[in-house]
Design an enzyme around this catalytic site. Structure first.
Site, PDB file in Angstrom:
ATOM      1  N   ASP A   1       7.669   5.447   5.116  1.00  0.00           N
ATOM      2  CA  ASP A   1       8.228   6.326   4.082  1.00  0.00           C
ATOM      3  C   ASP A   1       7.180   6.434   2.976  1.00  0.00           C
ATOM      4  O   ASP A   1       6.920   5.447   2.267  1.00  0.00           O
ATOM      5  CB  ASP A   1       9.535   5.693   3.572  1.00  0.00           C
ATOM      6  N   HIS A   2       6.607   7.612   2.831  1.00  0.00           N
ATOM      7  CA  HIS A   2       5.483   7.768   1.905  1.00  0.00           C
ATOM      8  C   HIS A   2       5.920   7.675   0.435  1.00  0.00           C
ATOM      9  O   HIS A   2       5.090   7.550  -0.461  1.00  0.00           O
ATOM     10  CB  HIS A   2       4.792   9.112   2.169  1.00  0.00           C
ATOM     11  N   ARG A   3       7.218   7.691   0.186  1.00  0.00           N
ATOM     12  CA  ARG A   3       7.675   7.485  -1.198  1.00  0.00           C
ATOM     13  C   ARG A   3       7.456   6.039  -1.614  1.00  0.00           C
ATOM     14  O   ARG A   3       7.377   5.725  -2.802  1.00  0.00           O
ATOM     15  CB  ARG A   3       9.177   7.823  -1.325  1.00  0.00           C
TER      16      ARG A   3
ATOM     17  N   PRO B   1       9.806  11.436   3.728  1.00  0.00           N
ATOM     18  CA  PRO B   1       8.475  11.982   3.989  1.00  0.00           C
ATOM     19  C   PRO B   1       7.674  10.993   4.840  1.00  0.00           C
ATOM     20  O   PRO B   1       7.233   9.965   4.354  1.00  0.00           O
ATOM     21  CB  PRO B   1       7.869  12.150   2.582  1.00  0.00           C
TER      22      PRO B   1
ATOM     23  N   VAL C   1       5.440   3.618   0.608  1.00  0.00           N
ATOM     24  CA  VAL C   1       4.178   3.052   1.127  1.00  0.00           C
ATOM     25  C   VAL C   1       3.113   4.140   1.015  1.00  0.00           C
ATOM     26  O   VAL C   1       3.299   5.239   1.540  1.00  0.00           O
ATOM     27  CB  VAL C   1       4.356   2.655   2.609  1.00  0.00           C
TER      28      VAL C   1
END
Ligand code: CAO
Length: 438
Positions: free
Chosen positions: A410-412, A236, A414
């Site tokens: 990577d929004h998982r 993501p 950061v």
């Protein structure tokens, strides 16, 4: 049980064959004929099997090492009688070849231990996939493992050297399928849907509408395409945009280049960017990490990859231990690596071990873009062309040279606040490199 060295067996006329996969680690218990490591020459892929059941003691080679017949590859505790029986055979039949792809760090070699004696072992040929037009690149051991888990190797993307499918890739595929991510439904397939449940790729006879020329994809494109698709679909992405004032930096760079004109070394903005990125990664170590299941592996080394445009496609050579190098040293190294990349001479080791990547399009143009994270890294910095802009300094608009930054992450791993903090700190360091020393 006795300790002995397992050595590279008779591999025909091959010499200096690269080790592309080490399949065991010290302490592993293996059965007779289990694969220990994979070698790959220009023409063939070979696996070196275990001489008997036993335990791996130490590994004497690492991925990228080149070995020939007789070289000790590991020490082993097993049935000493078996080592004498193992027949040496010729190398395996050819496998489809592909160029190296950007890679994660290779395991480090353990210290060599002297052992009592050596065992020549017959290499096992790598088999092509029986059920697919283009056989995926995977060793027999990995195929066996996939079969045991009911996985079709053709559906798995390889993350190993040259796009090779590793045991980890099979495990990750299974994990993803179990969490509902990978397995296509039979109904979807019957309806002409892709694995993601999307409509099949449009098939168009382009020649019906005008003249065309069909060009095969380069080998790099064939390897990097699936990796990019995987990263785009599985990560993501969020992209944070910012600008760095490089007015002072550019003046300093011009001065240093003038002073060093005779040396032939030219410092481009990339070398300074690498140093600034390292400073920002040290302040925000989460961006120097990788996801591993439920864990975050935060690396305490700073190896910075940079995207290099080559006639055959995109590659990402890595400047290792960038924290320990000066700007001039980094400038020399990036220029050497970029030249090697353009000549197609980068080896797997040149592209392994990256912890963060930079994609600089600043020499070309553009105001911003959204780079794709280079898994298993968690962030990538895109850099666009600096432009002179009027910037308000509290009293008046002053002309400042502003460089656009685009950080995809990577929004998982950061979150938005961290992404913004990192980018804003990075911009400050680029504006004044002294900040990186604080
Ligand atoms: N703003 C303005 N000018 C810039 C700049 C920036 N952000 N970055 C570089 N420049 C300038 C350099 O100073 C140099 O100018 P001078 O010759 O006048 O000094 C010129 O642009 C060319 O620089 P360069 O791009 O050759 O050098 P570099 O070290 O900055 O980059 C490399 C090296 C390998 C990154 C680059 O050559 C390259 O391949 N870039 C493409 C990367 C790419 O394709 N990324 C996309 C990946 S995603 O598909």
């Amino acid at each position: 049980m006795a300790a002995f060295e397992v050595r590279v067996p008779d591999i025909g006329d091959f010499k200096d064959v690269p080790v592309i996969e080490v399949l065991v680690k010290p302490g592993d218990s293996v059965k007779k004929d289990d694969s220990l490591l994979t070698l790959e020459s220009d023409k063939a892929t070979m696996e070196v099997p275990a001489p008997s059941s036993g335990t791996v003691k130490t590994i004497l080679v690492k991925v990228g090492d080149k070995v020939s017949e007789g070289v000790a590859i590991l020490t082993f505790e097993g049935d000493a009688a078996a080592k004498a029986e193992a027949p040496a055979t010729k190398a395996a039949p050819p496998q489809p070849k592909a160029p190296p792809a950007p890679q994660a760090a290779a395991p480090a070699a353990a210290a060599a231990q002297p052992a009592a004696s050596a065992a020549p072992i017959a290499p096992a040929p790598a088999l092509a996939a029986p059920d697919s037009g283009t056989p995926p690149h995977a060793s027999p051991g990995v195929r066996r493992f996939a079969r045991e888990l009911g996985v079709e190797v053709a559906k798995v993307s390889g993350s190993g050297p040259k796009g090779r499918i590793l045991k980890d890739d099979i495990q990750n595929f299974v994990k993803q399928a179990l969490s509902g991510g990978a397995a296509p439904s039979a109904a979807a397939r019957a309806g002409g849907m892709s694995d993601l449940g999307l409509p099949a790729w449009p098939k168009v006879d382009f020649a019906k509408f005008g003249p065309i020329e069909t060009k095969p994809l380069t080998r790099i494109q064939k390897i990097s395409g699936p990796a990019l698709s995987r990263n785009w679909v599985m990560i993501p992405h969020v992209t944070q945009f910012d600008e760095a004032d490089i007015t002072e930096l550019e003046a300093f760079r011009a001065k240093v280049n003038e002073e060093n004109a005779k040396s032939g070394v030219k410092i481009t903005p990339l070398a300074f960017l690498i140093k600034a990125v390292v400073a920002a990664l040290k302040k925000y170590p989460t961006l120097n990490s990788s996801l591993d299941g439920d864990n975050l592996v935060v690396k305490q080394y700073w190896n910075i990859g940079f995207a290099a445009d080559t006639p055959n496609g995109l590659v990402v050579p890595v400047v290792k231990s960038a924290d320990q190098k000066g700007v001039i040293e980094i400038a020399i190294e990036t220029s050497d690596l970029a030249a090697k990349a353009r000549e197609g001479k980068l080896g797997p080791a040149d592209m392994q071990g990256g912890t963060f990547s930079i994609s600089s399009l600043g020499g070309i143009g553009g105001t911003a873009f959204t780079p794709i994270v280079n898994a298993p890294e968690v962030a990538i910095l895109g850099v666009s062309k600096a432009a002179m802009k009027p910037v308000w300094n509290g009293k008046e608009f002053a002309p400042r040279l502003m460089m656009p930054l685009s950080l995809s992450y990577d929004h998982r791993v950061v979150d938005g606040a961290l992404g913004a903090r990192f980018t804003s700190f990075l911009a400050q360091v680029i504006a004044d490199l002294r900040r990186g020393m604080l």
